[in-house]
Design a protein around this motif. Structure first.
Motif, PDB file in Angstrom:
ATOM      1  N   PRO A 113       0.798  -1.238   0.000  1.00  0.00           N
ATOM      2  CA  PRO A 113       0.000   0.000   0.000  1.00  0.00           C
ATOM      3  C   PRO A 113       0.826   1.282   0.000  1.00  0.00           C
ATOM      4  O   PRO A 113       0.577   2.181  -0.811  1.00  0.00           O
ATOM      5  CB  PRO A 113      -0.836  -0.120   1.281  1.00  0.00           C
ATOM      6  N   ALA A 114       1.799   1.399   0.905  1.00  0.00           N
ATOM      7  CA  ALA A 114       2.562   2.647   1.001  1.00  0.00           C
ATOM      8  C   ALA A 114       3.351   2.900  -0.269  1.00  0.00           C
ATOM      9  O   ALA A 114       3.411   4.027  -0.768  1.00  0.00           O
ATOM     10  CB  ALA A 114       3.501   2.599   2.206  1.00  0.00           C
ATOM     11  N   LEU A 115       3.938   1.854  -0.802  1.00  0.00           N
ATOM     12  CA  LEU A 115       4.710   2.000  -2.035  1.00  0.00           C
ATOM     13  C   LEU A 115       3.794   2.397  -3.188  1.00  0.00           C
ATOM     14  O   LEU A 115       4.159   3.220  -4.028  1.00  0.00           O
ATOM     15  CB  LEU A 115       5.437   0.684  -2.318  1.00  0.00           C
ATOM     16  N   SER A 116       2.585   1.837  -3.207  1.00  0.00           N
ATOM     17  CA  SER A 116       1.636   2.157  -4.276  1.00  0.00           C
ATOM     18  C   SER A 116       1.287   3.629  -4.292  1.00  0.00           C
ATOM     19  O   SER A 116       1.307   4.282  -5.341  1.00  0.00           O
ATOM     20  CB  SER A 116       0.352   1.335  -4.095  1.00  0.00           C
ATOM     21  N   SER A 117       0.973   4.175  -3.126  1.00  0.00           N
ATOM     22  CA  SER A 117       0.490   5.551  -3.064  1.00  0.00           C
ATOM     23  C   SER A 117       1.582   6.562  -3.375  1.00  0.00           C
ATOM     24  O   SER A 117       1.308   7.630  -3.932  1.00  0.00           O
ATOM     25  CB  SER A 117      -0.102   5.834  -1.679  1.00  0.00           C
ATOM     26  N   VAL A 118       2.843   6.250  -3.039  1.00  0.00           N
ATOM     27  CA  VAL A 118       3.919   7.220  -3.213  1.00  0.00           C
ATOM     28  C   VAL A 118       4.636   7.067  -4.550  1.00  0.00           C
ATOM     29  O   VAL A 118       4.913   8.056  -5.233  1.00  0.00           O
ATOM     30  CB  VAL A 118       4.936   7.115  -2.059  1.00  0.00           C
ATOM     31  N   GLU A 173      16.184  -0.966  -4.704  1.00  0.00           N
ATOM     32  CA  GLU A 173      16.209  -1.193  -3.265  1.00  0.00           C
ATOM     33  C   GLU A 173      15.553  -0.025  -2.544  1.00  0.00           C
ATOM     34  O   GLU A 173      15.572   1.110  -3.027  1.00  0.00           O
ATOM     35  CB  GLU A 173      17.646  -1.366  -2.760  1.00  0.00           C
ATOM     36  N   ILE A 174      14.964  -0.321  -1.402  1.00  0.00           N
ATOM     37  CA  ILE A 174      14.353   0.701  -0.552  1.00  0.00           C
ATOM     38  C   ILE A 174      15.124   0.738   0.764  1.00  0.00           C
ATOM     39  O   ILE A 174      15.360  -0.303   1.389  1.00  0.00           O
ATOM     40  CB  ILE A 174      12.874   0.380  -0.283  1.00  0.00           C
ATOM     41  N   ALA A 175      15.519   1.927   1.179  1.00  0.00           N
ATOM     42  CA  ALA A 175      16.219   2.092   2.448  1.00  0.00           C
ATOM     43  C   ALA A 175      15.228   2.523   3.524  1.00  0.00           C
ATOM     44  O   ALA A 175      14.320   3.316   3.268  1.00  0.00           O
ATOM     45  CB  ALA A 175      17.331   3.123   2.309  1.00  0.00           C
ATOM     46  N   PHE A 176      15.398   1.973   4.717  1.00  0.00           N
ATOM     47  CA  PHE A 176      14.583   2.323   5.876  1.00  0.00           C
ATOM     48  C   PHE A 176      15.486   2.956   6.939  1.00  0.00           C
ATOM     49  O   PHE A 176      16.590   2.468   7.192  1.00  0.00           O
ATOM     50  CB  PHE A 176      13.916   1.086   6.477  1.00  0.00           C
ATOM     51  N   ALA A 233       1.752   9.692  13.483  1.00  0.00           N
ATOM     52  CA  ALA A 233       1.947   9.636  14.935  1.00  0.00           C
ATOM     53  C   ALA A 233       3.336  10.133  15.316  1.00  0.00           C
ATOM     54  O   ALA A 233       3.509  10.828  16.327  1.00  0.00           O
ATOM     55  CB  ALA A 233       1.729   8.214  15.436  1.00  0.00           C
ATOM     56  N   ALA A 234       4.341   9.793  14.509  1.00  0.00           N
ATOM     57  CA  ALA A 234       5.704  10.249  14.789  1.00  0.00           C
ATOM     58  C   ALA A 234       5.808  11.764  14.630  1.00  0.00           C
ATOM     59  O   ALA A 234       6.465  12.437  15.432  1.00  0.00           O
ATOM     60  CB  ALA A 234       6.689   9.545  13.868  1.00  0.00           C
ATOM     61  N   ARG A 235       5.160  12.330  13.618  1.00  0.00           N
ATOM     62  CA  ARG A 235       5.194  13.787  13.422  1.00  0.00           C
ATOM     63  C   ARG A 235       4.584  14.522  14.609  1.00  0.00           C
ATOM     64  O   ARG A 235       4.971  15.644  14.933  1.00  0.00           O
ATOM     65  CB  ARG A 235       4.455  14.161  12.134  1.00  0.00           C
ATOM     66  N   LEU A 236       3.622  13.887  15.283  1.00  0.00           N
ATOM     67  CA  LEU A 236       2.957  14.505  16.426  1.00  0.00           C
ATOM     68  C   LEU A 236       3.681  14.230  17.746  1.00  0.00           C
ATOM     69  O   LEU A 236       3.155  14.529  18.819  1.00  0.00           O
ATOM     70  CB  LEU A 236       1.513  13.999  16.513  1.00  0.00           C
ATOM     71  N   GLY A 237       4.873  13.630  17.661  1.00  0.00           N
ATOM     72  CA  GLY A 237       5.647  13.387  18.871  1.00  0.00           C
ATOM     73  C   GLY A 237       5.324  12.096  19.574  1.00  0.00           C
ATOM     74  O   GLY A 237       5.598  11.941  20.773  1.00  0.00           O
ATOM     75  N   GLY A 238       4.749  11.133  18.831  1.00  0.00           N
ATOM     76  CA  GLY A 238       4.350   9.870  19.455  1.00  0.00           C
ATOM     77  C   GLY A 238       5.481   8.900  19.708  1.00  0.00           C
ATOM     78  O   GLY A 238       5.292   7.902  20.402  1.00  0.00           O
ATOM     79  N   GLY A 239       6.660   9.153  19.148  1.00  0.00           N
ATOM     80  CA  GLY A 239       7.784   8.257  19.364  1.00  0.00           C
ATOM     81  C   GLY A 239       8.663   8.160  18.139  1.00  0.00           C
ATOM     82  O   GLY A 239       8.581   8.983  17.220  1.00  0.00           O
ATOM     83  N   VAL A 240       9.490   7.136  18.143  1.00  0.00           N
ATOM     84  CA  VAL A 240      10.436   6.898  17.050  1.00  0.00           C
ATOM     85  C   VAL A 240       9.866   5.810  16.148  1.00  0.00           C
ATOM     86  O   VAL A 240       9.361   4.786  16.622  1.00  0.00           O
ATOM     87  CB  VAL A 240      11.813   6.468  17.613  1.00  0.00           C
ATOM     88  N   VAL A 241       9.957   6.001  14.838  1.00  0.00           N
ATOM     89  CA  VAL A 241       9.364   5.083  13.879  1.00  0.00           C
ATOM     90  C   VAL A 241      10.386   4.694  12.822  1.00  0.00           C
ATOM     91  O   VAL A 241      11.282   5.486  12.491  1.00  0.00           O
ATOM     92  CB  VAL A 241       8.114   5.729  13.214  1.00  0.00           C
ATOM     93  N   LEU A 242      10.262   3.477  12.293  1.00  0.00           N
ATOM     94  CA  LEU A 242      11.118   3.028  11.196  1.00  0.00           C
ATOM     95  C   LEU A 242      10.322   3.155   9.902  1.00  0.00           C
ATOM     96  O   LEU A 242       9.303   2.476   9.725  1.00  0.00           O
ATOM     97  CB  LEU A 242      11.551   1.572  11.409  1.00  0.00           C
ATOM     98  N   LEU A 243      10.786   4.028   8.997  1.00  0.00           N
ATOM     99  CA  LEU A 243      10.041   4.306   7.769  1.00  0.00           C
ATOM    100  C   LEU A 243      10.925   4.116   6.545  1.00  0.00           C
ATOM    101  O   LEU A 243      12.136   4.358   6.606  1.00  0.00           O
ATOM    102  CB  LEU A 243       9.525   5.744   7.767  1.00  0.00           C
ATOM    103  N   PRO A 244      10.322   3.740   5.403  1.00  0.00           N
ATOM    104  CA  PRO A 244      11.082   3.788   4.152  1.00  0.00           C
ATOM    105  C   PRO A 244      11.352   5.239   3.791  1.00  0.00           C
ATOM    106  O   PRO A 244      10.490   6.112   3.977  1.00  0.00           O
ATOM    107  CB  PRO A 244      10.142   3.113   3.147  1.00  0.00           C
ATOM    108  N   ASP A 245      12.521   5.517   3.290  1.00  0.00           N
ATOM    109  CA  ASP A 245      12.896   6.907   3.006  1.00  0.00           C
ATOM    110  C   ASP A 245      11.937   7.579   2.023  1.00  0.00           C
ATOM    111  O   ASP A 245      11.719   8.794   2.094  1.00  0.00           O
ATOM    112  CB  ASP A 245      14.332   6.970   2.470  1.00  0.00           C
ATOM    113  N   PHE A 246      11.363   6.790   1.084  1.00  0.00           N
ATOM    114  CA  PHE A 246      10.494   7.416   0.088  1.00  0.00           C
ATOM    115  C   PHE A 246       9.225   7.979   0.722  1.00  0.00           C
ATOM    116  O   PHE A 246       8.541   8.813   0.125  1.00  0.00           O
ATOM    117  CB  PHE A 246      10.142   6.430  -1.032  1.00  0.00           C
ATOM    118  N   ALA A 247       8.884   7.508   1.937  1.00  0.00           N
ATOM    119  CA  ALA A 247       7.654   7.969   2.588  1.00  0.00           C
ATOM    120  C   ALA A 247       7.847   9.262   3.355  1.00  0.00           C
ATOM    121  O   ALA A 247       6.893   9.804   3.918  1.00  0.00           O
ATOM    122  CB  ALA A 247       7.135   6.881   3.533  1.00  0.00           C
TER     123      ALA A 247
END
Length: 292
Positions: A113-118, A173-176, A233-247
């Motif tokens: 899903p995330a890859l599709s939308s971006v 390749e996708i980097a996280f 949630a991470a943008r609002l200060g909810g914590g640390v998240v592991l994301l693909p760089d493209f997102a």
């Protein structure tokens, strides 16, 4: 005089493909309700079709145990052969949906899903402008759609298929990396970080395993199967998240936490070998390659 029993020639068994298809769905799903959902019929239809197949073959295929069922030895054998028939039938149907000489037809793509939308919106839109005769359905799903069962014509996957008659291309390749809001990183000591991750159904995924590793015992306090929610949630200060760089884009409020042990995953383009040269499928494949 020839005996009467020798004058009657037995008629060959005529198999109804629909009966076989319903039985195969039952064998794959394990329950009548699951098979009914897979095909899109009432569970009574599954039962009726399987009973008709058993009567036609003169063999008991299913041992019914309440809502669940167990295949008999004959049932397992029929299921194996039915799966092969279904695979070849699906390939023929895929060929029939697209022109062999013209760039037109319907192409179904399965991708995370995330890859599709971006990453895929732009190439899909470009295909429609360049080839008005091509219709595209993009299904964002985490599971691996079956190309053999015609659930998709093309699949974009984060793991390379181990088996199957497929044409497979590595897209890239996708980097996280770990991300958090600037305010969170400035106000919360590293030892007190909490983390945002996937729900328990994704615990075996490489992303979640890497998150567990980096959390090192610190709690995962927010979980979601939706990557966009994790980022929000991470943008609002909810914590640390592991994301693909493209997102993550510049100015969206997230700051990368540099880490030498960042995760990289390969992206693969997979299509059934027998339709890889169909013009409509081929132009979609080339456009997806260009997206990476």
């Amino acid at each position: 005089m020839i005996g009467k029993e020798f004058t009657q020639i037995a008629k060959p068994t005529q198999i109804d493909w629909d009966d076989l298809r319903h039985f195969l769905a039952l064998a794959q799903a394990g329950t009548f309700l699951g098979a009914a959902r897979q095909i899109g019929v009432e569970h009574a239809t599954i039962s009726r079709r399987v009973t008709a197949l058993e009567k036609n073959l003169g063999r008991k295929l299913v041992d019914r145990r309440g809502r669940r069922m167990v295949l008999t030895a004959d049932g397992e054998q029929v299921a194996r052969h039915a799966a092969l028939v279904a695979e070849q039938t699906a390939v023929i149907e895929q060929l029939g949906r697209a022109s062999a000489t013209e760039t037109r037809g319907h192409v179904r793509i399965s991708a995370p899903p995330a890859l599709s939308s971006v990453l895929l919106a732009k190439p899909v839109t470009a295909i429609r402008r360049a080839h008005p005769g091509v219709e595209i359905t993009l299904v964002g799903e985490k599971r691996l759609a079956s190309l053999n069962r015609r659930e998709a014509d093309i699949a974009v996957r984060l793991s390379r298929p181990e088996a199957g008659d497929y044409a497979i291309t590595k897209l890239g390749e996708i980097a996280f990396h770990l991300y958090a809001s600037r305010d969170y990183l400035e106000t919360v000591p590293e030892a007190q970080w909490t983390f945002i991750g996937y729900d328990e159904g994704m615990n075996a995924s490489p992303q979640q395993l890497r998150l567990f590793e980096r959390a090192a015992g610190r709690p995962i306090t927010i979980r979601s199967s939706v990557l966009e929610f994790q980022a929000a949630a991470a943008r609002l200060g909810g914590g640390v998240v592991l994301l693909p760089d493209f997102a993550v884009s510049d100015g969206d409020g997230l700051q990368r936490i540099e880490d030498e042990a960042s995760l990289r995953r390969e992206v693969w383009l997979v299509v059934h070998a027998e339709i890889s040269d169909v013009p409509a499928v081929r132009v979609v494949m080339e456009a997806l390659k260009g997206a990476f």
